[in-house]
Design an enzyme around this catalytic site. Structure first.
Site, PDB file in Angstrom:
ATOM      1  CG  MET A 106      37.018  53.858  37.287  1.00 42.22           C
ATOM      2  SD  MET A 106      35.317  53.604  36.687  1.00 42.22           S
ATOM      3  CE  MET A 106      34.926  55.212  36.001  1.00 42.22           C
ATOM      4  CB  VAL A 131      34.393  50.410  40.412  1.00 49.33           C
ATOM      5  CG1 VAL A 131      35.156  51.188  39.360  1.00 49.33           C
ATOM      6  CG2 VAL A 131      33.347  49.547  39.749  1.00 49.33           C
ATOM      7  CB  CYS A 132      39.660  50.843  42.560  1.00 49.06           C
ATOM      8  SG  CYS A 132      40.670  49.538  41.815  1.00 49.06           S
ATOM      9  CB  ALA A 133      42.148  54.158  39.590  1.00 47.81           C
ATOM     10  CD  GLU A 169      42.374  43.545  38.181  1.00 50.73           C
ATOM     11  OE1 GLU A 169      42.981  42.577  38.657  1.00 50.73           O
ATOM     12  OE2 GLU A 169      42.197  43.689  36.942  1.00 50.73           O
TER      13      GLU A 169
END
Length: 377
Positions: free
Chosen positions: A100, A72-74, A76
Site C-alpha cells: 500500500m 496486498v499488504c502494507a 509487500e
C-alpha cells in the site's frame, strides 16, 4: 503454480480498464476499512496475515480460481508470503510490489485539455485521491499543486521540451506534502503561495498577483476570495476556460472549511465564494479540483477527473438557492467527520517549520484523502 509481482502501474491500468480481479488484502481489518484499493470490478477478501501464518487452508474456498488474484499488504512482505502459500496449493497469484505504500505514491498523467494556446496534464495520484496539473504553453510550463514526487513533472516537461517557470499551490495542503518548494529550487521556477498561509521559506506571495501570465496563458488568481478549507485558499482561472479549484469546489461537493477549527466562520467565506465569485463563471468552464473522493464515480469518459461547472452546479444542491444561514448550517454539519490523519504535522512541513525524512513523509501520508466531504448523493 507461480507467484508474480504486480506493480502499482499495472494494477491501476486494470482498474482504469475496468478489468475484473480479486483483491486479497491481508492487512488488519481496521486498516482495510479505513483505506483500500478501490475499483468498480474488484471483489474483496480481507483476512489479516497473522491469521494465515499456520496456512491458507481456511480461506482457499473463498478465493476464486477463475479470476486474477492480487494479494496486498502494507509494505509487500506479508502479501508475498501469503501469495507463495497460495501458489503451493496450485494457484497462480500476484502480489502488489511495495504494498500500500507503493499504491499511495503512484501517480500517472492524463491530458485533460488542448487548444492552440495550451496543453494541460492532470496527474492522478490514485491511491491518495490527490490531483496536480501542468499547463504547457510555448516553451514554458506552470505546475499547479505539485506532489512531492517532483520527477514526474520534470520528466513530463522534458518530454514536452519545455521549462518549468511557474509553480502555484492553491493552499497549504493538509493531507499530503507539497513538492512546490523543492521543485522550485531544482528548476529555478517562481513558487507562488498565499502569504496568509504562513510559510516561512522564500516564495512569491499570491496576494501580490491578480494574474500570472506566460506565453499564451493568462492565469487569473481568485485570491483571498475563495476559501476552501484553509483561510488562504485560492482558485486559478485560466484563459476563461479552466478553473483549477483547489479544495474549494470538487466534482461531487465542496471543500471542508473546518480544519482550522472555525467551521462556521469559514463556511461564510465559502458561501461568498460559491454564490458571489463562482456564480459569475460560465457553465461551460471545466472545473479541475485538487482532490477527489471516489475514482469510479468522478472519473469521466475521457479518463480524467473534472467536470463542467454547469454540471457540478446541477448535481450539487448546496450550490443553488440556499441562503447564507442554510448554507453555513449544511457545511458545519457535513464538516464534523474525521480530519485527515497527521494533518498538523503535514501542514507544519508544508509551511517549512518542520523537517522530515523521505521515510517520515511516506509514513505521514499513508491513508485516504479526507479533504472532500460535502457529497451530494
Amino acid at each position: 503454480m507461480a507467484v508474480y509481482e504486480m506493480t502499482a502501474e499495472k494494477l491501476n491500468e486494470m482498474i482504469v480498464n475496468k478489468e475484473e480481479f480479486f483483491l486479497f488484502d491481508v492487512r488488519n481489518e481496521s486498516d482495510f476499512n479505513d483505506w483500500k484499493i478501490e475499483g468498480e470490478k474488484i471483489s474483496y477478501l480481507n483476512v489479516p496475515y497473522f491469521e494465515l501464518i499456520d496456512g491458507v487452508e481456511p480461506v482457499l474456498d473463498k478465493i476464486p480460481t477463475d479470476k486474477k488474484v492480487v494479494v496486498v499488504c502494507a509494505k509487500e512482505g506479508s502479501s508475498k508470503m501469503v501469495a507463495e502459500m497460495l501458489s503451493e496449493h496450485g494457484r497462480d497469484v500476484f502480489y502488489l510490489k511495495g504494498g500500500m505504500k507503493a499504491w499511495s505514491e503512484y501517480l500517472y498523467p492524463v491530458i485533460v485539455y488542448e487548444d492552440e494556446n495550451m496543453k494541460v496534464y492532470q496527474f492522478i495520484r490514485v491511491g491518495k485521491g490527490c490531483l496536480s496539473y501542468m499547463i504547457v504553453s510555448g516553451n514554458e510550463a506552470l505546475i499547479v499543486d505539485p506532489s512531492r514526487f517532483i520527477d514526474v513533472y520534470k520528466d513530463t516537461a522534458k518530454k514536452e521540451g519545455v521549462t518549468i517557470t511557474h509553480i502555484v499551490d492553491s493552499h497549504l495542503h493538509a493531507d499530503h506534502i507539497s513538492g512546490g518548494y523543492e521543485l522550485a529550487k531544482q528548476t529555478n521556477a517562481k513558487y507562488y503561495l498565499m502569504k496568509s498561509e504562513g510559510a516561512v521559506f522564500e516564495f512569491e506571495p499570491l496576494e501580490n498577483h491578480d494574474r500570472i501570465e506566460f506565453e499564451k496563458v493568462s492565469l487569473e488568481v481568485l485570491a483571498i476570495k475563495t476559501p476552501g478549507h484553509t483561510p488562504g485558499s485560492v482558485s486559478f482561472f485560466v484563459n476563461n476556460k479552466l478553473l483549477f479549484s483547489g479544495d474549494t469546489i470538487f466534482v461531487s461537493g465542496l471543500g471542508r472549511p473546518d480544519l482550522g477549527g472555525k467551521a462556521r466562520e469559514w463556511a461564510k467565506d465559502l458561501y461568498d465564494t460559491v454564490y458571489n465569485k463562482v456564480a459569475k463563471i460560465a457553465d461551460d468552464v471545466i472545473v479541475l479540483p485538487a482532490h477527489y473522493a471516489n475514482f469510479d464515480e468522478e472519473v469521466n469518459e475521457r479518463g480524467y477527473i473534472g467536470n463542467l461547472l454547469g454540471n457540478i452546479r446541477a448535481m450539487n444542491e448546496v450550490m443553488q438557492g440556499k441562503n447564507e444561514e442554510e448554507f453555513v448550517e449544511y457545511v458545519a454539519q457535513s464538516a464534523s467527520t474525521e480530519t485527515p490523519p497527521n494533518f498538523e504535522d503535514i501542514i507544519a512541513i508544508n509551511r517549512g517549520v518542520k523537517e522530515a525524512t523521505p521515510e517520515q513523509k511516506q509514513e505521514l501520508e499513508i491513508g485516504p484523502n479526507r479533504c472532500a466531504v460535502h457529497h451530494t448523493h
